[in-house]
Enzyme design. Structure first.
Site, PDB file in Angstrom:
ATOM      1  N   HIS A 263       0.869  -1.184   0.000  1.00 30.40           N
ATOM      2  CA  HIS A 263       0.000   0.000   0.000  1.00 30.40           C
ATOM      3  C   HIS A 263       0.902   1.228   0.000  1.00 30.40           C
ATOM      4  O   HIS A 263       1.658   1.456   0.940  1.00 30.40           O
ATOM      5  CB  HIS A 263      -0.919   0.013   1.223  1.00 30.40           C
ATOM      6  N   CYS A 264       0.835   2.007  -1.060  1.00 30.48           N
ATOM      7  CA  CYS A 264       1.699   3.175  -1.219  1.00 30.48           C
ATOM      8  C   CYS A 264       0.981   4.418  -0.707  1.00 30.48           C
ATOM      9  O   CYS A 264      -0.083   4.784  -1.217  1.00 30.48           O
ATOM     10  CB  CYS A 264       2.095   3.356  -2.690  1.00 30.48           C
ATOM     11  N   VAL A 265       1.568   5.073   0.291  1.00 27.11           N
ATOM     12  CA  VAL A 265       0.938   6.273   0.846  1.00 27.11           C
ATOM     13  C   VAL A 265       1.056   7.451  -0.109  1.00 27.11           C
ATOM     14  O   VAL A 265       0.264   8.401  -0.025  1.00 27.11           O
ATOM     15  CB  VAL A 265       1.578   6.630   2.203  1.00 27.11           C
TER      16      VAL A 265
END
Length: 410
Positions: A263-265
């Site tokens: 999950h890329c912020v």
């Protein structure tokens, strides 16, 4: 609703003029603050939720809610960069503290399992503001040609286009219907392994895989009957479905994703089977555009020096405020570029060994992976088929969507 009215989180009609009214937690908090008493547990969170719900701006069909996480980058970034341009020591302190603050906020939200638009807004506003400073402070000096400006602009547009593609569906598995959930509860324990976050290979026939990827509850309920005894499947207790191989559950999005990487912020979304290529493309365009913009700026501000030398030694950088601001923005871009370059390097190495970030993390936890290249990559050995085959597999992701069987269509 008029432009200043809205429906609050309790479903009641409210008005912007009453932003500080009818809030018992806020009244109690002010009273305890005046009397030097401590707040009761949970009062600060309730006050923050109330303020976030009432922070709105007037709009045509009613007041629109403002995401609080969007405000700090828009306000603080220009202020910090302009203050850093006043003196060398101020720039050193601010540019050193900014990454620390960003990392602290990342670990804070990651620990609370919260989704935030802070990092996405920080990245987009940084791009826009750096481009604005480049046009306002660097181009008027006359050392940058129009073709170079066009090349930089095209790189920025291509990067934003790839980022927009990376923001699309990463490959979410459809959530089964209620009847599918009830059928999952009846699956025998010997066929399904009860794991919500582990990585286990899914061994099933081609037709069963098609039904699993399609995510239809009817297909899931049939798998236990069609598969032989002893076959272990990856069962997600939260989504109540059987996941295909390499799929994983994202605790921030609350969904299962096909071939979940992480999950890329920075894009506020998962990176999975459908958007992994666009994610790598966006990182690559960002690196090329950022390095090109840094080079053009340093050639203008620090004449007669190579970009690498000028980055660390530029005596005339603080001779005037315009040069100081440009040099400060260059250092800010260099820090961000170094961080994104490390992310891109890890991604390219993982692709070369056909391992996802999630699989590498689980292999480290279970001590089943092999550290290579000084620990930069974790080779699980499960899907590694050689450099060329691994890249061929990556470039073909999402090209052939799962096909529905004739039985499911009927």
């Amino acid at each position: 609703l008029c432009c200043c009215e809205y429906v609050d989180r309790r479903g009641e009609r409210n008005h912007l003029a009453a932003c500080c009214c009818d809030c018992e937690d806020l009244d109690e908090g002010c009273e305890r603050w005046l009397t030097c008493k401590s707040l009761p547990p949970g009062a600060l969170e309730r006050i923050a939720d109330t303020i976030a719900d009432r922070l709105r701006i007037p709009w045509f069909a009613g007041a629109v809610k403002i995401n609080v996480s969007l405000v700090p980058p828009l306000v603080l970034l220009p202020v910090f960069l302009h203050v850093a341009a006043l003196h060398f020591l101020l720039g050193l302190v601010i540019l050193t503290s900014l990454p620390v603050v960003v990392l602290w906020y990342y670990y804070l939200t990651h620990r609370r399992k919260e989704r935030t638009l802070f990092f996405l807004s920080l990245g987009l506003f940084s791009l826009g503001y750096m481009y604005y400073v480049f046009l306002q402070e660097v181009v008027p000096r006359g050392h940058v040609g129009y073709s170079q400006v066009v090349a930089l602009t095209c790189g920025l547009i291509l990067m934003l286009a790839a980022l927009s593609r990376a923001k699309t569906d990463p490959g979410y598995l459809p959530i089964p219907a209620s009847n599918g959930k009830s059928s999952h509860r009846g699956l025998p324990n010997k066929s399904v392994r009860g794991s919500s976050n582990g990585l286990h290979g899914v061994t099933m026939s081609g037709a069963a895989i098609g039904r699993a990827v399609n995510g239809e509850a009817k297909g899931y309920s049939r798998m236990s009957a069609e598969e032989p005894e002893g076959v272990k499947k990856d069962w997600c207790a939260k989504c109540q479905l059987v996941r295909p191989a390499r799929a994983g559950h994202c605790r921030l999005c609350g969904r299962c994703v096909r071939r979940l990487d992480h999950h890329c912020v920075w894009i506020n979304s998962c990176v999975g089977e459908q958007n992994h290529q666009a994610f790598i493309l966006a990182l690559s365009f960002f690196m090329l555009t950022s390095v090109y913009g840094i080079t053009l700026t340093l050639h203008t501000v620090c004449r007669g020096r190579t970009p690498f030398v000028a980055l660390f030694y530029c005596p005339g950088a603080y001779s005037d405020y315009s040069s100081a601001l440009s040099f400060t923005c260059v250092w800010y871009c260099a820090i961000v570029t170094a961080g994104m370059g490390y992310i891109l390097l890890i991604q390219l190495l993982n692709i070369s060994y056909n391992v996802t970030e999630r699989e590498a993390r689980l292999a480290l936890r279970d001590n089943t992976g092999r550290r290579l290249l000084g620990g930069l990559v974790i080779d699980t050995g499960q899907y590694n088929r050689g450099f060329l085959c691994n890249w061929g597999h990556f470039l073909s992701l999402g090209s052939s969507p799962p096909q529905r069987s004739a039985e499911d269509i009927v």
